[in-house]
Design an enzyme around this catalytic site. Sequence first.
Site, mmCIF file in Angstrom:
data_model
loop_
_atom_site.group_PDB
_atom_site.id
_atom_site.type_symbol
_atom_site.label_atom_id
_atom_site.label_comp_id
_atom_site.label_asym_id
_atom_site.label_seq_id
_atom_site.Cartn_x
_atom_site.Cartn_y
_atom_site.Cartn_z
ATOM 1 N N ARG A 1 27.799 40.072 40.043
ATOM 2 C CA ARG A 1 28.031 40.220 41.490
ATOM 3 C C ARG A 1 27.022 41.150 42.141
ATOM 4 O O ARG A 1 27.352 41.857 43.106
ATOM 5 C CB ARG A 1 29.453 40.739 41.777
ATOM 6 N N ARG B 1 29.169 42.250 48.594
ATOM 7 C CA ARG B 1 29.565 43.039 49.766
ATOM 8 C C ARG B 1 29.217 44.517 49.715
ATOM 9 O O ARG B 1 29.266 45.193 50.744
ATOM 10 C CB ARG B 1 31.068 42.867 50.012
ATOM 11 N N ARG C 1 25.714 37.274 55.372
ATOM 12 C CA ARG C 1 27.003 36.570 55.326
ATOM 13 C C ARG C 1 27.525 36.331 56.740
ATOM 14 O O ARG C 1 28.018 35.253 57.045
ATOM 15 C CB ARG C 1 27.974 37.428 54.520
ATOM 16 N N ASP D 1 29.437 29.965 43.829
ATOM 17 C CA ASP D 1 30.749 30.415 43.351
ATOM 18 C C ASP D 1 31.290 29.422 42.342
ATOM 19 O O ASP D 1 30.979 28.229 42.414
ATOM 20 C CB ASP D 1 31.737 30.586 44.513
ATOM 21 N N TYR E 1 42.450 28.287 38.777
ATOM 22 C CA TYR E 1 42.405 28.244 40.245
ATOM 23 C C TYR E 1 42.834 26.872 40.776
ATOM 24 O O TYR E 1 43.506 26.772 41.788
ATOM 25 C CB TYR E 1 40.992 28.588 40.744
#
Length: 344
Positions: free
Chosen positions: A26, A30, A39, A76, A153
């Site tokens: 990652r 962010r 973003r 992703d 998921y």
Amino acid sequence: MSSQAKPLLRALAGETLRVPPVWLMRQAGRYLPEYRATREKAGSFLDLCYTPELAAEVTMQPIRRFGFDGAILFADILLVPQGLGADLTFVPGEGPRLSTVATAEEVAALRPAEAIHDTVAPVYETVRILSQTLPPEVALIGFAGAPWTVATYMIAGRGTPNQEPARRMLLEQPDAFFTLLDLITEATIEYLARQVEAGAEAVKLFDSWAGSLSALDFERVCLEPNRRITAELKSRFPGLPVIAFPRGAGAWLERFADSCGADCVAIDQHVPTRWAAERLQPHVCVQGNLDPLLMVAGGEPLAAAARRIREDLSGGPHVFNLGHGITPDADPENVHILLDAIRG
Ligand code: 1CP
């Protein structure tokens, strides 16, 4: 510089380097103000993933700022479920939401593996841009979720604390569950093969929820699909380096490292590094395993832990990384402390 001179590829090929190559899970994300700005410009997280120029830009940001040895494609793991027909949205502050796949009929209604390209093709364009943009010493890593983690998921429709919906489907509807697992496995092979054709120099499989499987299910649900994907990719692309990350695999790790076929096994922060040096490094390159919380805490505890991991794994092939992704509250300045401790 020839590709074999790239430190990351040398370590993945089994070389013991004096200074281990470094990248962070990652690393585009962010915690970086420039990521947040791009973003914002993209609109939604999915728009960012599917706009090749912007996805390539955020992949490059941590390379420019820190000079990591590896660049991981920005995308992703949930794009593959979307390609298979799941409705996918990212709810800001809450994470992903997908339409659920809970029955044999719903599994049967998914699209075939090859159909994913219609949805995910922009990702291959991102890889092409990156392969022409990256500095010559930086290796480009493609990735996908491993089938079990992706299935958790798809079945629950969201992230869950113990992956219980998926574990229940495995126990209660094994035929439907394994049909789904096979479909994800096939789609993952096609997805990663296209990434390699577009210029990815290594690939990583993220089995982030391997640790929620019972020991009795681990071989069939985690190890076997990782093994099948690795074997198929290596038969299509001889010499392709594969990194596997069976997070939380615990006592299964040694057998995983010995028999999965991956060149490198990434370990989480709970694995003692001296144990990994003794039991894993004879089989594979080891990647890891700094506690991501140290990237928030910083200071001497961070530097000391980094030096200790480097030292413990210095007798064999090692890629320095975290035990899991860097978190949004990490201080970018702490990355410099980390790099000084490893390279200084
Ligand atoms: O708002 C935002 O900007 C979204 C945050 C974010 C980011 C930066 C998400 C949503 N995905 C990503 C990018 C991403 N995801 C990368 C890019 C490259 C890099 O590492 O720099 C990678 C490799 C992933 C992989 C990924 N996505 C995993 C496996 C690794 C891991 O962290 O365990 C998983 C489980 C996901 C699902 C996902 N995507 C995003 C979130 C918040 C989640 C977790 C959802 C949950 O379980 O609650």
